[in-house]
Design an enzyme around this catalytic site. Structure first.
Site, PDB file in Angstrom:
ATOM      1  N   HIS A 130       0.835  -1.207   0.000  1.00 33.18           N
ATOM      2  CA  HIS A 130       0.000   0.000   0.000  1.00 33.18           C
ATOM      3  C   HIS A 130       0.872   1.261   0.000  1.00 33.18           C
ATOM      4  O   HIS A 130       0.614   2.209  -0.745  1.00 33.18           O
ATOM      5  CB  HIS A 130      -0.912  -0.017   1.230  1.00 33.18           C
ATOM      6  CG  HIS A 130      -1.902   1.098   1.268  1.00 33.18           C
ATOM      7  ND1 HIS A 130      -3.175   0.979   0.761  1.00 33.18           N
ATOM      8  CD2 HIS A 130      -1.817   2.362   1.751  1.00 33.18           C
ATOM      9  CE1 HIS A 130      -3.831   2.112   0.929  1.00 33.18           C
ATOM     10  NE2 HIS A 130      -3.022   2.973   1.543  1.00 33.18           N
ATOM     11  N   GLU A 131       1.925   1.262   0.814  1.00 36.49           N
ATOM     12  CA  GLU A 131       2.817   2.428   0.864  1.00 36.49           C
ATOM     13  C   GLU A 131       3.590   2.570  -0.444  1.00 36.49           C
ATOM     14  O   GLU A 131       3.802   3.693  -0.927  1.00 36.49           O
ATOM     15  CB  GLU A 131       3.779   2.298   2.046  1.00 36.49           C
ATOM     16  CG  GLU A 131       3.109   2.301   3.408  1.00 36.49           C
ATOM     17  CD  GLU A 131       2.213   3.510   3.627  1.00 36.49           C
ATOM     18  OE1 GLU A 131       2.583   4.623   3.204  1.00 36.49           O
ATOM     19  OE2 GLU A 131       1.123   3.338   4.201  1.00 36.49           O
ATOM     20  N   HIS A 134       1.417   4.366  -2.845  1.00 39.00           N
ATOM     21  CA  HIS A 134       1.380   5.827  -2.658  1.00 39.00           C
ATOM     22  C   HIS A 134       2.557   6.473  -3.382  1.00 39.00           C
ATOM     23  O   HIS A 134       2.431   7.556  -3.963  1.00 39.00           O
ATOM     24  CB  HIS A 134       1.423   6.182  -1.171  1.00 39.00           C
ATOM     25  CG  HIS A 134       0.095   6.080  -0.484  1.00 39.00           C
ATOM     26  ND1 HIS A 134      -1.045   6.698  -0.960  1.00 39.00           N
ATOM     27  CD2 HIS A 134      -0.276   5.443   0.655  1.00 39.00           C
ATOM     28  CE1 HIS A 134      -2.065   6.443  -0.144  1.00 39.00           C
ATOM     29  NE2 HIS A 134      -1.616   5.682   0.839  1.00 39.00           N
ATOM     30  N   GLU A 195      -6.603   6.722  -1.451  1.00 36.05           N
ATOM     31  CA  GLU A 195      -6.586   5.450  -0.742  1.00 36.05           C
ATOM     32  C   GLU A 195      -7.080   4.312  -1.630  1.00 36.05           C
ATOM     33  O   GLU A 195      -6.540   3.207  -1.608  1.00 36.05           O
ATOM     34  CB  GLU A 195      -7.435   5.544   0.532  1.00 36.05           C
ATOM     35  CG  GLU A 195      -6.814   6.400   1.624  1.00 36.05           C
ATOM     36  CD  GLU A 195      -5.439   5.911   2.036  1.00 36.05           C
ATOM     37  OE1 GLU A 195      -5.278   4.715   2.336  1.00 36.05           O
ATOM     38  OE2 GLU A 195      -4.499   6.717   2.023  1.00 36.05           O
ATOM     39  N   ASP A 199      -5.011   1.129  -2.671  1.00 36.56           N
ATOM     40  CA  ASP A 199      -5.529  -0.217  -2.441  1.00 36.56           C
ATOM     41  C   ASP A 199      -5.438  -1.045  -3.716  1.00 36.56           C
ATOM     42  O   ASP A 199      -4.965  -2.193  -3.707  1.00 36.56           O
ATOM     43  CB  ASP A 199      -6.988  -0.156  -1.987  1.00 36.56           C
ATOM     44  CG  ASP A 199      -7.144   0.363  -0.576  1.00 36.56           C
ATOM     45  OD1 ASP A 199      -6.135   0.426   0.151  1.00 36.56           O
ATOM     46  OD2 ASP A 199      -8.277   0.713  -0.201  1.00 36.56           O
TER      47      ASP A 199
END
EC number: 3.4.-.-
Length: 479
Positions: A130-131, A134, A195, A199
């Site tokens: 997930h990071e 980003h 987000e 995801d």
């Protein structure tokens, strides 16, 4: 703590000052909604400089074994991600809170408490994926563009909140002024769209890396349930990565459409690392012993047996630790993590010569292993073999020049060998990596006062002085 508050205040003031100084600092601007605020190379420089502040303010978990496990897991995921610039730096923070973050420039940070909070390696991998998403989706740059539509802000303002959470190991910074707290929260929190994108991209990375993509919605759903009905402040990760029922349902639906896991990694490494951190974050070493004695009595699993060994070592019960070691099955003693733990055990039992021999034997099996070399250097220093320790730390500092701990240890060993100019040079590098530029320049002054400097030493000092001044100026412009 006062120093941290002062630093964060300065960062926020610099952020506000950017409204009138953006042109002066020649900050790049976005051209459209899909372009990046800053180039990947500029993000890289900003991330590396911000990490200097992180090192100076937030305690790092000085555990080469746990760190290597985490870095290996990130690099297992990275080739399957959409991250363009793969110059990644991983930070494992000595912080028991549940949090992880990604900073432009390839910085991935994980609080030790996150590993404790995850129940499987897939859950931990889901947060890392997930990071990484980003980073690949350039969400920080998008956030900065949105902010500039209403009020110009430098990226530093968005990063200040991460520093608060990273440095706050005891909850002391949780109560901040409402203005500063709200400002940081607003700057740091990602939008629902961000987000959802993270995801989607993260689950694709998970599936491609052989993990179950459902680990991500399962992890976030469990966190939400655990903290929904509590009056306490939720973990920083949920504050900066808001979770809703619709988001969990959407991510679960997406995960079910992705391939099921294949080529699964062994879960044992994850369980062993989790035991290491459970011992590390115990309130006392005696509490760790009591916890793992009870757990081992109830179920003599590999993780509980390993945790009991670590707890006895931490509590100075070396006879009991040796008894546990001698009873370990070959399925455990053949694990590199457990083999390296033997070196730690021998050092703590004041058997540095045996630890040194063990390190040499393992390096023949795993040549170039970073944690093994770090443990070898530690053992050599404990045995009084300072020249050998110096040699190894110099190799580590050369191969991993951004690891401040190696420069710190190198300065210590050079001091034991009366290598005065070597001490100054190592300290300068340490201070540069921890954003202590005044101290770095002071060390340069001290070094110049040493008698009998060679031309080569003078040239290196001059280069370090130029570097310190250049980085200090660059950080003033960035932050």
């Amino acid at each position: 703590m006062r120093q941290l508050r002062h630093l964060l205040t300065c960062i926020l003031l610099w952020s506000c000052a950017s409204q009138v100084q953006a042109d002066e600092f020649n900050l790049p601007r976005l051209g459209d909604s899909t372009s990046a605020t800053i180039s990947l190379q500029e993000e890289y420089r900003l991330g590396r400089n911000w990490s200097r502040i992180l090192r100076s303010q937030a305690p790092m978990l000085q555990d080469p074994i746990s760190y290597q496990y985490l870095e290996d897991l990130v690099w297992h995921l990275l080739p399957q991600s959409q991250v363009q610039d793969r110059r990644i730096s991983v930070f494992l923070l000595d912080n028991p809170t549940l949090n992880a973050f990604a900073v432009p420039g390839g910085i991935i940070g994980v609080h030790g408490g996150l590993i404790l909070a995850t129940e499987t390696e897939g859950e931990l991998a889901s947060v890392l994926a997930h990071e990484l998403a980003h980073l690949s989706q350039r969400h920080y740059a998008q956030r900065l563009e949105e902010e500039r539509k209403n009020r110009p802000l430098m990226l530093a303002g968005m990063l200040a909140g991460i520093l608060v959470a990273a440095a706050d190991t005891d909850g002391g910074m949780a109560v901040m002024s409402s203005t500063m707290g709200a400002s940081m929260s607003q700057q740091l929190a990602f939008s629902r769209r961000n987000e959802q994108e993270a995801d989607r991209a993260g689950m694709q990375t998970l599936a491609a890396a052989g993990f179950d993509p459902e680990a991500m919605p399962n992890m976030f759903g469990r966190l939400q349930r655990n903290y929904r009905f509590f009056g306490q402040k939720p973990p920083e990760f949920l504050l900066t990565h808001p979770v809703t029922e619709s988001r969990i349902a959407d991510s679960l639906n997406r995960a079910q459409q992705l391939p099921k896991p294949r080529n699964r990694r062994s879960a044992l490494e994850f369980e062993l690392i989790k035991s290491r951190l459970q011992v590390h974050f115990s309130e006392t070493s005696q509490a760790a012993v009591e916890r793992f004695e009870a757990a081992h009595k109830q179920a003599a699993t590999a993780a509980n047996t390993y945790g009991l060994l670590l707890a006895y070592v931490a509590n100075g019960q070396h006879a009991q630790a040796e008894t546990v070691w001698q009873a370990l099955p070959s399925s455990l003693t053949s694990q590199p993590i457990v083999q390296m733990t033997r070196i730690e055990q021998l050092i703590e039992a004041r058997k540095p010569e045996a630890a040194t021999q063990q390190a040499c034997e393992l390096l023949a099996l795993y040549p170039g292993s970073r944690p093994l070399k770090a443990l070898q250097a530690h053992a050599a220093q404990a045995a009084g073999h300072y020249q050998e320790a110096k040699r190894i730390y110099e190799e580590l500092a050369r191969d991993y020049p951004s690891d401040a701990q190696y420069w710190f240890q190198l300065a210590e060993v050079r001091g034991l060998l009366q290598d005065r100019i070597g001490v100054h040079e190592a300290r300068i590098e340490y201070f540069l990596l921890t954003a202590q530029f005044d101290l770095a320049l002071r060390q340069v002054e001290f070094a110049y006062r040493e008698k009998g400097l060679t031309d080569a030493e003078k040239a290196r000092l001059a280069q370090q002085e130029r570097e310190a001044k250049a980085i200090r100026q660059e950080m003033k412009e960035q932050f």
